[in-house]
Design a protein around this motif. Structure first.
Motif, PDB file in Angstrom:
ATOM      1  N   ALA A   1       6.406   2.168  -7.444  1.00  0.00           N
ATOM      2  CA  ALA A   1       4.839   1.817  -7.812  1.00  0.00           C
ATOM      3  C   ALA A   1       3.859   2.661  -7.181  1.00  0.00           C
ATOM      4  O   ALA A   1       2.882   3.115  -7.950  1.00  0.00           O
ATOM      5  CB  ALA A   1       4.674   0.428  -6.977  1.00  0.00           C
ATOM      6  N   TYR A   2       4.386   3.378  -6.242  1.00  0.00           N
ATOM      7  CA  TYR A   2       3.398   4.538  -5.650  1.00  0.00           C
ATOM      8  C   TYR A   2       3.759   5.864  -5.797  1.00  0.00           C
ATOM      9  O   TYR A   2       3.524   6.914  -4.852  1.00  0.00           O
ATOM     10  CB  TYR A   2       2.966   4.235  -4.282  1.00  0.00           C
ATOM     11  CG  TYR A   2       2.261   2.931  -3.893  1.00  0.00           C
ATOM     12  CD1 TYR A   2       1.115   2.693  -4.634  1.00  0.00           C
ATOM     13  CD2 TYR A   2       2.871   1.791  -3.419  1.00  0.00           C
ATOM     14  CE1 TYR A   2       0.509   1.271  -4.331  1.00  0.00           C
ATOM     15  CE2 TYR A   2       2.285   0.760  -3.079  1.00  0.00           C
ATOM     16  CZ  TYR A   2       1.013   0.357  -3.423  1.00  0.00           C
ATOM     17  OH  TYR A   2       0.375  -0.838  -3.645  1.00  0.00           O
ATOM     18  N   ASP A   3       4.474   6.204  -6.847  1.00  0.00           N
ATOM     19  CA  ASP A   3       5.287   7.442  -7.127  1.00  0.00           C
ATOM     20  C   ASP A   3       4.386   8.743  -7.341  1.00  0.00           C
ATOM     21  O   ASP A   3       4.873   9.657  -7.664  1.00  0.00           O
ATOM     22  CB  ASP A   3       6.246   7.381  -8.160  1.00  0.00           C
ATOM     23  CG  ASP A   3       7.573   8.413  -8.087  1.00  0.00           C
ATOM     24  OD1 ASP A   3       7.829   9.140  -6.875  1.00  0.00           O
ATOM     25  OD2 ASP A   3       8.243   8.745  -8.898  1.00  0.00           O
ATOM     26  N   GLU A   4       3.080   8.403  -7.250  1.00  0.00           N
ATOM     27  CA  GLU A   4       2.163   9.633  -7.832  1.00  0.00           C
ATOM     28  C   GLU A   4       2.189  10.544  -6.553  1.00  0.00           C
ATOM     29  O   GLU A   4       1.756  11.764  -7.003  1.00  0.00           O
ATOM     30  CB  GLU A   4       0.475   8.904  -7.693  1.00  0.00           C
ATOM     31  CG  GLU A   4       0.535   8.172  -9.181  1.00  0.00           C
ATOM     32  CD  GLU A   4      -0.825   7.479  -9.216  1.00  0.00           C
ATOM     33  OE1 GLU A   4      -1.841   8.365  -8.722  1.00  0.00           O
ATOM     34  OE2 GLU A   4      -1.000   6.428  -9.531  1.00  0.00           O
ATOM     35  N   SER A   5       2.458   9.965  -5.355  1.00  0.00           N
ATOM     36  CA  SER A   5       2.611  11.139  -4.487  1.00  0.00           C
ATOM     37  C   SER A   5       3.524  12.286  -4.809  1.00  0.00           C
ATOM     38  O   SER A   5       3.738  13.257  -3.898  1.00  0.00           O
ATOM     39  CB  SER A   5       2.608  10.421  -2.948  1.00  0.00           C
ATOM     40  OG  SER A   5       4.028   9.903  -3.064  1.00  0.00           O
ATOM     41  N   SER A   6       4.545  12.047  -5.492  1.00  0.00           N
ATOM     42  CA  SER A   6       5.505  12.996  -5.945  1.00  0.00           C
ATOM     43  C   SER A   6       4.946  14.235  -6.465  1.00  0.00           C
ATOM     44  O   SER A   6       5.582  15.484  -6.688  1.00  0.00           O
ATOM     45  CB  SER A   6       6.766  12.277  -6.698  1.00  0.00           C
ATOM     46  OG  SER A   6       6.176  12.024  -8.029  1.00  0.00           O
TER      47      SER A   6
ATOM     48  N   THR B   1       0.819  -0.979   0.173  1.00  0.00           N
ATOM     49  CA  THR B   1       0.054  -0.018   0.151  1.00  0.00           C
ATOM     50  C   THR B   1       0.849   1.438   0.079  1.00  0.00           C
ATOM     51  O   THR B   1       1.980   1.177   0.404  1.00  0.00           O
ATOM     52  CB  THR B   1      -0.913   0.220   1.195  1.00  0.00           C
ATOM     53  OG1 THR B   1      -0.125   0.346   2.423  1.00  0.00           O
ATOM     54  CG2 THR B   1      -1.743  -1.412   1.399  1.00  0.00           C
ATOM     55  N   PRO B   2       0.244   2.373  -0.407  1.00  0.00           N
ATOM     56  CA  PRO B   2       1.201   3.442  -0.353  1.00  0.00           C
ATOM     57  C   PRO B   2       1.635   4.142   0.976  1.00  0.00           C
ATOM     58  O   PRO B   2       2.760   4.634   1.123  1.00  0.00           O
ATOM     59  CB  PRO B   2       0.081   4.653  -0.927  1.00  0.00           C
ATOM     60  CG  PRO B   2      -0.850   3.953  -1.823  1.00  0.00           C
ATOM     61  CD  PRO B   2      -0.980   2.671  -1.165  1.00  0.00           C
ATOM     62  N   ALA B   3       0.740   3.713   2.064  1.00  0.00           N
ATOM     63  CA  ALA B   3       1.372   3.880   3.406  1.00  0.00           C
ATOM     64  C   ALA B   3       2.336   2.921   3.959  1.00  0.00           C
ATOM     65  O   ALA B   3       3.401   3.548   4.633  1.00  0.00           O
ATOM     66  CB  ALA B   3       0.108   3.719   4.344  1.00  0.00           C
ATOM     67  N   THR B   4       2.419   1.802   3.367  1.00  0.00           N
ATOM     68  CA  THR B   4       3.483   0.790   3.780  1.00  0.00           C
ATOM     69  C   THR B   4       4.886   0.811   2.928  1.00  0.00           C
ATOM     70  O   THR B   4       5.609   0.002   3.182  1.00  0.00           O
ATOM     71  CB  THR B   4       2.965  -0.546   4.149  1.00  0.00           C
ATOM     72  OG1 THR B   4       2.403  -0.946   2.891  1.00  0.00           O
ATOM     73  CG2 THR B   4       1.834  -0.505   5.135  1.00  0.00           C
ATOM     74  N   CYS B   5       4.574   1.317   1.794  1.00  0.00           N
ATOM     75  CA  CYS B   5       5.750   1.574   0.826  1.00  0.00           C
ATOM     76  C   CYS B   5       6.106   2.997   0.521  1.00  0.00           C
ATOM     77  O   CYS B   5       5.712   3.456  -0.739  1.00  0.00           O
ATOM     78  CB  CYS B   5       5.231   0.771  -0.373  1.00  0.00           C
ATOM     79  SG  CYS B   5       6.689   0.192  -1.454  1.00  0.00           S
ATOM     80  N   PRO B   6       6.542   3.732   1.393  1.00  0.00           N
ATOM     81  CA  PRO B   6       7.111   5.032   1.218  1.00  0.00           C
ATOM     82  C   PRO B   6       8.272   5.188   0.163  1.00  0.00           C
ATOM     83  O   PRO B   6       8.974   4.030   0.142  1.00  0.00           O
ATOM     84  CB  PRO B   6       7.123   5.662   2.266  1.00  0.00           C
ATOM     85  CG  PRO B   6       7.848   4.612   3.219  1.00  0.00           C
ATOM     86  CD  PRO B   6       6.726   3.567   2.703  1.00  0.00           C
ATOM     87  N   SER B   7       8.486   6.146  -0.719  1.00  0.00           N
ATOM     88  CA  SER B   7       9.686   6.171  -1.461  1.00  0.00           C
ATOM     89  C   SER B   7      10.811   6.252  -0.487  1.00  0.00           C
ATOM     90  O   SER B   7      12.000   5.531  -1.242  1.00  0.00           O
ATOM     91  CB  SER B   7       9.731   7.374  -2.351  1.00  0.00           C
ATOM     92  OG  SER B   7       9.592   8.772  -1.370  1.00  0.00           O
ATOM     93  N   SER B   8      10.671   6.609   0.522  1.00  0.00           N
ATOM     94  CA  SER B   8      11.933   6.383   1.476  1.00  0.00           C
ATOM     95  C   SER B   8      12.544   5.259   1.896  1.00  0.00           C
ATOM     96  O   SER B   8      13.451   5.021   2.044  1.00  0.00           O
ATOM     97  CB  SER B   8      11.598   7.274   3.046  1.00  0.00           C
ATOM     98  OG  SER B   8      10.725   6.760   3.633  1.00  0.00           O
ATOM     99  N   GLY B   9      11.719   4.020   1.467  1.00  0.00           N
ATOM    100  CA  GLY B   9      11.799   2.868   1.623  1.00  0.00           C
ATOM    101  C   GLY B   9      12.592   2.040   0.416  1.00  0.00           C
ATOM    102  O   GLY B   9      12.758   0.994   0.697  1.00  0.00           O
ATOM    103  N   VAL B  10      12.466   2.706  -0.685  1.00  0.00           N
ATOM    104  CA  VAL B  10      12.791   2.237  -1.798  1.00  0.00           C
ATOM    105  C   VAL B  10      14.352   2.581  -2.042  1.00  0.00           C
ATOM    106  O   VAL B  10      14.801   3.813  -2.234  1.00  0.00           O
ATOM    107  CB  VAL B  10      11.991   2.672  -3.041  1.00  0.00           C
ATOM    108  CG1 VAL B  10      12.536   2.020  -4.491  1.00  0.00           C
ATOM    109  CG2 VAL B  10      10.562   2.362  -2.824  1.00  0.00           C
ATOM    110  N   GLN B  11      15.250   1.504  -2.173  1.00  0.00           N
ATOM    111  CA  GLN B  11      16.582   1.677  -2.276  1.00  0.00           C
ATOM    112  C   GLN B  11      17.036   2.432  -3.892  1.00  0.00           C
ATOM    113  O   GLN B  11      16.445   2.015  -4.610  1.00  0.00           O
ATOM    114  CB  GLN B  11      17.529   0.549  -2.221  1.00  0.00           C
ATOM    115  CG  GLN B  11      17.452  -0.070  -0.926  1.00  0.00           C
ATOM    116  CD  GLN B  11      18.028  -1.405  -0.780  1.00  0.00           C
ATOM    117  OE1 GLN B  11      17.563  -2.422  -0.951  1.00  0.00           O
ATOM    118  NE2 GLN B  11      19.404  -1.504  -0.385  1.00  0.00           N
TER     119      GLN B  11
END
Length: 270
Positions: free
Chosen positions: A241-246, A215-225
């Protein structure tokens, strides 16, 4: 028309006019897509439509050879849904036709990608579209979710936003992601952290936004290496996958504008 014209001729003429009008309406509902190879070498563009999302398909082959500085144009249905175009590098279809025919971006089917399974082998820079969606917009993006293999840009003729990754991410790609390499040792790709399997478990990975991270909440961009490497170099692209928040990943254009789109591989530096 004179009063002496036979009635049957009148009916045929009216029918012809109707057919012509219908043909004009069908033509106006299509868009023109142009794919330009701005690279100084041959590439093999490929195209795929998710037939589970929609049945409309472009009026063009699903794969072709594009010599340096050449372009092709074709029509795309106004309701093309979940479509993507990418390029393959260093291909040889004479032997072993299929996903391994190219150094990267290969697909099932060889030169022409299989319409059901020919999605492309990562790493590959993707251009993605869904036209005339229910909310009245075209949606499009340049996606690096499956990694990178060529600089690309999506432009249009109606003034809607640019989507692009104009930088060659291969040479400076982080070592764990770099590759594949051509015969000279030059990197022709940069894998995503998901595809490189840096977390060791792709079914439950913050890099893949899978399992408990789906989910977007459990997969923030900060956790993607290495998210920042891709996003800082290509801020107008879709990086995970959830980069729309950018706010700079997914782009829209009013469907009422009936935009025609141009996809350029190796665009001039922006």
């Amino acid at each position: 028309m004179s009063l002496t014209t036979p009635p049957e001729f009148t009916m045929i003429s009216i029918g012809s006019v109707v057919l012509l009008l219908l043909g004009a309406a069908a033509k106006s509902s299509a868009r023109t897509f142009t794919v330009y190879n701005g690279c100084p070498f041959t590439i093999w563009p490929a195209m795929f439509t998710d037939l589970n999302a929609g049945t409309a398909v472009p009026n063009h082959a699903t794969g072709w050879q594009a010599n340096a500085y050449t372009s092709v144009s074709f029509t795309v249905p106004d309701n093309w849904t979940a479509g993507r175009i990418w390029a393959r590098r260093n291909c040889n279809f004479a032997t072993n036709p299929g996903p391994n025919s190219c150094l990267d971006g290969g697909c099932n089917g060889g030169l022409q990608c299989d319409p059901h399974t020919g999605t492309g082998v990562p790493p590959a820079s993707l251009a993605e579209w869904s036209l005339s969606t229910a909310d009245g917009n075209d949606y499009y993006d340049v996606s690096l979710v499956d990694g990178y293999n060529l600089p690309i840009a999506i432009t249009n003729n109606v003034g809607c936003p640019l989507a692009n990754c104009p930088v060659d991410l291969g040479p400076n790609c982080p070592t764990p992601l770099k590759g594949p390499f051509d015969s000279t040792g030059f990197p022709v790709g940069c894998k995503s952290a998901c595809d490189a399997n840096l977390s060791g478990n792709p079914s439950n990975s913050p890099n893949c936004c899978s399992g408990s991270h789906n989910t977007p909440a459990t997969c923030p961009s900060s956790g993607v290496q290495y998210y920042s490497y891709f996003k800082q170099n290509c801020p107008r692209s879709y990086v995970y996958a959830y980069d729309e928040s950018s706010g700079t990943a997914l782009w829209t254009c009013p469907a009422s504008k009936k935009a025609d789109y141009t996809l350029t591989f190796c665009p001039p530096p922006s």
